[in-house]
Motif scaffolding. Structure first.
Motif, PDB file in Angstrom:
ATOM      1  N   VAL A  32       0.850  -1.179   0.000  1.00  0.00           N
ATOM      2  CA  VAL A  32       0.000   0.000   0.000  1.00  0.00           C
ATOM      3  C   VAL A  32       0.891   1.236   0.000  1.00  0.00           C
ATOM      4  O   VAL A  32       1.820   1.336   0.804  1.00  0.00           O
ATOM      5  CB  VAL A  32      -0.924   0.009   1.226  1.00  0.00           C
ATOM      6  N   ARG A  33       0.595   2.171  -0.909  1.00  0.00           N
ATOM      7  CA  ARG A  33       1.392   3.380  -1.015  1.00  0.00           C
ATOM      8  C   ARG A  33       0.487   4.605  -1.037  1.00  0.00           C
ATOM      9  O   ARG A  33      -0.676   4.518  -1.426  1.00  0.00           O
ATOM     10  CB  ARG A  33       2.246   3.347  -2.297  1.00  0.00           C
ATOM     11  N   GLU A  34       1.046   5.733  -0.649  1.00  0.00           N
ATOM     12  CA  GLU A  34       0.310   6.994  -0.645  1.00  0.00           C
ATOM     13  C   GLU A  34       0.955   7.971  -1.617  1.00  0.00           C
ATOM     14  O   GLU A  34       2.175   8.136  -1.625  1.00  0.00           O
ATOM     15  CB  GLU A  34       0.293   7.599   0.762  1.00  0.00           C
ATOM     16  N   TYR A  35       0.104   8.612  -2.429  1.00  0.00           N
ATOM     17  CA  TYR A  35       0.607   9.575  -3.404  1.00  0.00           C
ATOM     18  C   TYR A  35       0.895  10.896  -2.711  1.00  0.00           C
ATOM     19  O   TYR A  35       0.033  11.478  -2.055  1.00  0.00           O
ATOM     20  CB  TYR A  35      -0.433   9.762  -4.512  1.00  0.00           C
ATOM     21  N   GLU A  36       2.119  11.404  -2.885  1.00  0.00           N
ATOM     22  CA  GLU A  36       2.542  12.626  -2.197  1.00  0.00           C
ATOM     23  C   GLU A  36       2.472  13.869  -3.066  1.00  0.00           C
ATOM     24  O   GLU A  36       2.713  14.967  -2.580  1.00  0.00           O
ATOM     25  CB  GLU A  36       3.965  12.448  -1.655  1.00  0.00           C
ATOM     26  N   GLY A  37       2.136  13.698  -4.333  1.00  0.00           N
ATOM     27  CA  GLY A  37       1.997  14.865  -5.188  1.00  0.00           C
ATOM     28  C   GLY A  37       3.011  14.891  -6.314  1.00  0.00           C
ATOM     29  O   GLY A  37       3.933  14.070  -6.393  1.00  0.00           O
ATOM     30  N   VAL A  38       2.821  15.867  -7.208  1.00  0.00           N
ATOM     31  CA  VAL A  38       3.681  15.998  -8.382  1.00  0.00           C
ATOM     32  C   VAL A  38       5.138  16.158  -7.965  1.00  0.00           C
ATOM     33  O   VAL A  38       5.466  16.979  -7.112  1.00  0.00           O
ATOM     34  CB  VAL A  38       3.244  17.205  -9.234  1.00  0.00           C
ATOM     35  N   GLY A  39       6.007  15.353  -8.563  1.00  0.00           N
ATOM     36  CA  GLY A  39       7.438  15.443  -8.294  1.00  0.00           C
ATOM     37  C   GLY A  39       7.893  14.682  -7.072  1.00  0.00           C
ATOM     38  O   GLY A  39       9.089  14.470  -6.880  1.00  0.00           O
ATOM     39  N   ARG A  40       6.937  14.273  -6.226  1.00  0.00           N
ATOM     40  CA  ARG A  40       7.334  13.544  -5.007  1.00  0.00           C
ATOM     41  C   ARG A  40       6.968  12.069  -5.051  1.00  0.00           C
ATOM     42  O   ARG A  40       7.480  11.279  -4.264  1.00  0.00           O
ATOM     43  CB  ARG A  40       6.703  14.211  -3.782  1.00  0.00           C
TER      44      ARG A  40
END
Length: 375
Positions: free
Chosen positions: A289-297
């Motif tokens: 399970v992963r969490e999206y941290e945003g553009v570029g991260r």
């Protein structure tokens, strides 16, 4: 159908109301048949607010599930359309329900066959079933049906503007959004529209920037997302970008390099976060399970896969259920043990702890889509 002076003879109405409110949701359609007072009671908003107040509310997950001969199939999923139950003879699909609160399963009665690969989404206390393949012709359908779990009743509603299947679908507020997918000629679509269940009205949205067949849809942070997918000429080669609809500006916004690998299921959780559940490669490799941290991260690790889930780039269904410190993510995926079909797992969002769901044999078929409702 008489209306008795007392809800339950011999009991004060407050006590009787609490007794009725504690009856599990599965039997609410039967409560309506007792008398007019009970019928009006169990369909009123105040009744479900009372259930919440006394700790009797239940979280249910409705699943569009492959079935055969009345029981969901046990065959393991493969990649692509074959994983969804396509073979020499496509299976029937039905609607299953898992009561997370009471840890019980049941089949939802339907008066008509459920379209293959239909999408399902919840708006308030209602469940909306959309699109998919007509069971007889195997052509994409535009049909829309709405289920009221409190009454068990289904209603045909205004269809989508065009037939589509394998499209992104999600609910933001009180509206349903659909985008992408493909038509009867397997042409990938970039069109999108939105539905108001209370008014039974559809409205067109601007087209997305790209065609997106087999894209994933979700709500996160008050936005509707269409993640990945592929164009007509790129059959099966999933794009890494996503688009989300900016309602204030009336246009789609593009998010680059969001999709990491096929086979992951994306789900929106509390606080507007986007999580993905992926199963890595056969015999090991990345997954979890992963969490999206945003553009570029990019993505950060949240939790490993649960013990017993089968690795490999295969589809699964995932949906967030509950809220606050009790929010969980329900996942239905293939089990490692050969021939055991699909099983459920629940991840507690706070402590990041997995629990294996006991899944009866009749409910181990492939799940194409899922929606959560609190009643």
């Amino acid at each position: 159908m008489e209306c008795y002076r007392e809800l339950i003879p011999g009991l004060p109405d407050d006590v009787a109301l609490d007794c009725i409110a504690r009856v599990t949701v599965r039997f609410h359609p039967g409560l309506r048949l007792v008398c007019r007072c009970w019928r009006d009671l169990v369909t009123a908003s105040d009744f479900y607010r009372r259930r919440e107040r006394i700790g009797a509310a239940e979280d249910l997950i409705f699943l569009v599930q492959a079935c055969k001969g009345g029981d969901c199939e046990d065959d393991e999923a493969e990649e692509g359309e074959k994983s969804c139950g396509i073979g020499s003879k496509p299976p029937a699909y039905g609607l299953s329900a898992y009561n997370v609160t009471r840890e019980s399963w049941h089949r939802v009665a339907t008066s008509e066959a459920v379209p293959l690969f239909a999408q399902i989404v919840s708006v308030g206390r209602k469940v909306v079933l959309l699109g998919g393949w007509d069971p007889a012709s195997l052509d994409p359908t535009a049909e829309v049906r709405v289920l009221d779990p409190a009454t068990g009743g289904w209603r045909r509603r205004t269809p989508m503007a065009e037939p589509r299947s394998f499209f992104a679908c999600g609910a933001v507020g009180r509206r349903v959004f659909v985008a992408g997918g493909h038509d009867a000629q397997k042409n990938a679509l970039r069109t999108a529209e939105t539905y108001d269940p209370s008014a039974d009205e559809w409205a067109a949205l601007p087209d997305m920037e790209e065609e997106r067949d087999e894209c994933q849809g979700m709500e996160a942070g008050g936005r509707f997302w269409a993640v990945s997918g592929y164009g007509t000429e790129e059959q099966g080669r999933f794009a890494g970008a996503a688009e989300w609809y900016d309602a204030a500006a009336g246009k789609w916004r593009r998010e680059e390099v969001m999709w990491e690998a096929g086979g992951a299921a994306c789900v929106g959780v509390a606080g507007g976060s986007i999580w993905s559940v992926g199963f890595g490669r056969e015999g090991g490799g990345a997954g979890g399970v992963r969490e999206y941290e945003g553009v570029g991260r990019g993505w950060k690790e949240v939790a490993p896969l649960p013990a017993g889930v089968k690795r490999g780039p295969r589809p699964c269904a995932a949906v967030a259920v509950g809220g606050g410190d009790k929010e969980r993510v329900f996942v239905m995926a293939a089990e490692e043990e050969s021939g055991s079909g699909h099983r459920g797992w629940v991840l507690e969002v706070g402590p990041r702890r997995w629990t294996r769901v006991e899944t009866p044999v009749g409910f181990t078929g492939f799940v194409f889509s899922a929606a959560a409702v609190r009643l």
